[in-house]
Design a protein around this motif. Structure first.
Motif, mmCIF file in Angstrom:
data_model
loop_
_atom_site.group_PDB
_atom_site.id
_atom_site.type_symbol
_atom_site.label_atom_id
_atom_site.label_comp_id
_atom_site.label_asym_id
_atom_site.label_seq_id
_atom_site.Cartn_x
_atom_site.Cartn_y
_atom_site.Cartn_z
ATOM 1 N N CYS A 1 0.665 3.395 2.176
ATOM 2 C CA CYS A 1 0.697 4.461 1.252
ATOM 3 C C CYS A 1 0.538 5.843 1.722
ATOM 4 N N TYR A 2 0.315 6.903 1.146
ATOM 5 C CA TYR A 2 -0.123 7.981 1.542
ATOM 6 C C TYR A 2 -1.399 8.069 1.789
ATOM 7 N N GLY A 3 -2.229 7.352 0.815
ATOM 8 C CA GLY A 3 -3.804 7.645 1.013
ATOM 9 C C GLY A 3 -4.248 6.925 2.290
ATOM 10 N N VAL A 4 -3.520 5.678 2.572
ATOM 11 C CA VAL A 4 -3.918 5.064 3.741
ATOM 12 C C VAL A 4 -3.284 5.723 5.041
ATOM 13 N N CYS A 54 -9.285 8.611 -0.851
ATOM 14 C CA CYS A 54 -8.112 8.895 -1.343
ATOM 15 C C CYS A 54 -8.095 9.763 -2.628
ATOM 16 N N ASP A 107 -6.390 9.567 -5.184
ATOM 17 C CA ASP A 107 -6.326 8.617 -6.466
ATOM 18 C C ASP A 107 -7.494 7.972 -6.763
ATOM 19 N N THR A 155 -8.194 1.239 -8.447
ATOM 20 C CA THR A 155 -6.598 1.697 -8.471
ATOM 21 C C THR A 155 -5.697 0.799 -8.248
ATOM 22 N N THR A 156 -6.171 -0.538 -7.681
ATOM 23 C CA THR A 156 -5.138 -1.287 -7.013
ATOM 24 C C THR A 156 -4.738 -2.606 -7.795
ATOM 25 N N CYS A 165 -3.131 3.351 -9.052
ATOM 26 C CA CYS A 165 -2.407 4.517 -8.302
ATOM 27 C C CYS A 165 -0.877 4.381 -8.085
ATOM 28 N N ALA A 210 1.065 4.329 -5.761
ATOM 29 C CA ALA A 210 1.515 3.765 -4.535
ATOM 30 C C ALA A 210 1.418 2.165 -5.089
HETATM 31 S S1 SF4 Z 1 -5.692 4.699 -4.178
HETATM 32 FE FE1 SF4 Z 1 -3.618 3.993 -3.710
HETATM 33 S S2 SF4 Z 1 -2.519 5.526 -2.648
HETATM 34 FE FE2 SF4 Z 1 -5.032 5.588 -2.473
HETATM 35 S S3 SF4 Z 1 -5.479 4.603 -0.563
HETATM 36 FE FE3 SF4 Z 1 -5.560 3.105 -2.328
HETATM 37 S S4 SF4 Z 1 -3.629 2.103 -2.521
HETATM 38 FE FE4 SF4 Z 1 -3.154 3.945 -1.481
#
Ligand code: SF4
Length: 412
Positions: free
Chosen positions: A67-70, A158, A160, A257-258, A292, A294
């Motif tokens: 994902c963008y955060g990773v 991240c 998010d 978030t996950t 989030c 993603a």
């Molecule tokens: S919060 Fe979501 S977008 Fe951010 S790193 Fe975790 S999985 Fe990725």
């Protein structure tokens, strides 16, 4: 808003260093591509995620992997090494939950520090050291300690995750207890819980994970509980000084978030119902969905893929990755599903090493799905922390075991 500005706990006397220099990022992009990208997977994605050769079909979910955060966290970690070639670089825990990514960072001499508690390793930090904060963030007392030591901080938290922090800080400011749907020993939830204490440390939180936890809390809210039993059950998941008689009066829900969206929504519904039963209105209940984008996209893409008839689902990712675990939960309700770390887990046509979510251990299963000449449709997806090269290897491995070589796959 910059990361530092979003989290006052991260104020440091040391000026922040910008590791995102254009010259550095160009090199980082090339290195990351070599380590984690896959042209085969990109091609497959472009062509709708389906490849059939002979009697074997592999389907890829429409959304999977980094994902963008990773991506941002990995880029910043790599950039740190380029900007500080000679300094000691440390990382609070793991940058993300993927063993391959963490192995690459270790090869760059980026050393993981314990994330469960502040050990004496943190006392040894110096002003010349660099400390990377992972994508999950870190608890406020960790940030304070690093700040006290005067080390450089590269914060990859991240955006998010920071949104959740803003929400729980807001709850604390308003005297509302945060009910956090998450895993109490997950890095992100620990970081979020520390923010739920608020700027002055007087806020409170309770972390719940399951619907059974929710019903237990709901019953207490409705006046049917016993305080000693409550604290016995949740003693390790609450803020210091938490008193369920006081701190369940006004509650606000937030989530790691996950998490699985359907479960989070059910938790919100049940807690709201409990508050309404007690108060005859919902004024003392707040909610803010913090799953989030993603995570949501990957769950939605899997639901979509499950509409197609498949014989087996392979979910690739780190065993401790929360969003990957939820993909497994979704899959195993529908078809034989194997949670594998990488392609090497598919030992043969019949033997698959995989993580059993229910037993919390790696195990070996024997399945005849891949064996034989009958047509087979294999679905593959991966969590937000899984690099594409691991997915590519999995695609190759499935075809290879079915007697179809790499060249044929690449050519197809
Ligand atoms: S919060 Fe979501 S977008 Fe951010 S790193 Fe975790 S999985 Fe990725």
């Amino acid at each position: 808003m910059s990361d530092a500005a979003a989290d006052p706990a991260q104020k440091t006397k040391r000026p922040r260093v910008n590791v995102r220099r254009p010259d550095v990022m160009e090199r980082v992009a090339a290195e990351v591509a070599v380590h984690f990208h896959s042209s085969i997977v990109e091609k497959l994605k472009d062509r709708g995620g389906k490849i059939t050769i002979g009697n074997t079909t592999v389907l890829l979910a429409q959304q999977f992997g980094f994902c963008y955060g990773v991506e941002r966290a990995i880029d910043l970690a790599y950039a740190s090494r380029r900007v500080f070639p000679e300094n000691r670089i440390f990382l609070i825990g793991e940058i993300i939950h993927n063993p391959e990514v963490n192995r690459q960072l270790r090869e760059m001499n980026i050393v993981s520090l314990p994330w469960q508690e502040l050990t004496e390793d943190y006392d040894d930090l110096t002003e010349d050291d660099v400390v990377i904060v992972p994508a999950f963030g870190a608890p406020t007392h960790f940030m304070k300690k690093v700040e006290e030591r005067g080390s450089y901080v590269v914060d990859t938290t991240c955006g998010d995750v920071m949104k959740v922090w803003r929400r729980v800080r807001g709850y604390a400011k308003d005297g509302v207890t945060s009910i956090i749907h998450g895993k109490s020993n997950h890095e992100e939830t620990r970081a979020t819980a520390s923010r739920a204490l608020g700027e002055d440390g007087t806020g409170h939180y309770l972390v719940i994970l399951t619907l059974a936890d929710t019903d237990y809390v709901g019953n207490y809210i409705k006046g049917h509980g016993n305080k000693a039993d409550f604290m016995k059950r949740f003693g390790n998941c609450v803020s210091d000084g938490f008193d369920p008689d006081i701190h369940l009066q006004r509650i606000g829900v937030a989530n790691q978030t996950t998490m699985l969206k359907s479960e989070t929504q059910e938790i919100q519904t049940r807690l709201l119902a409990a508050v309404i039963e007690r108060d005859h209105n919902g004024a003392n209940f707040q909610v803010f969905d913090t799953i989030c984008g993603a995570t949501q996209e990957r769950q939605d893409a899997l639901f979509e893929m499950l509409r197609v008839k498949m014989d087996m689902l392979l979910v690739v990712g780190g065993y401790n990755s929360s969003n990957t675990q939820h993909l497994v939960e979704i899959g195993e309700k529908e078809l034989p599903t194997f949670f594998i770390r990488d392609a090497s887990c598919i030992r043969s046509l019949e033997e698959i090493v995989h993580f059993d979510l229910h037993k919390h251990e790696e195990t070996t299963s024997y399945s005849r799905i891949l064996a034989g000449d009958a047509p087979a449709v294999i679905g593959i997806t991966a969590g937000a922390s899984c690099p594409n090269n691991l997915i590519e290897e999995t695609v190759f491995k499935v075809f290879e075991l079915r007697g179809i070589g790499r060249e044929a796959v690449a050519g197809a």
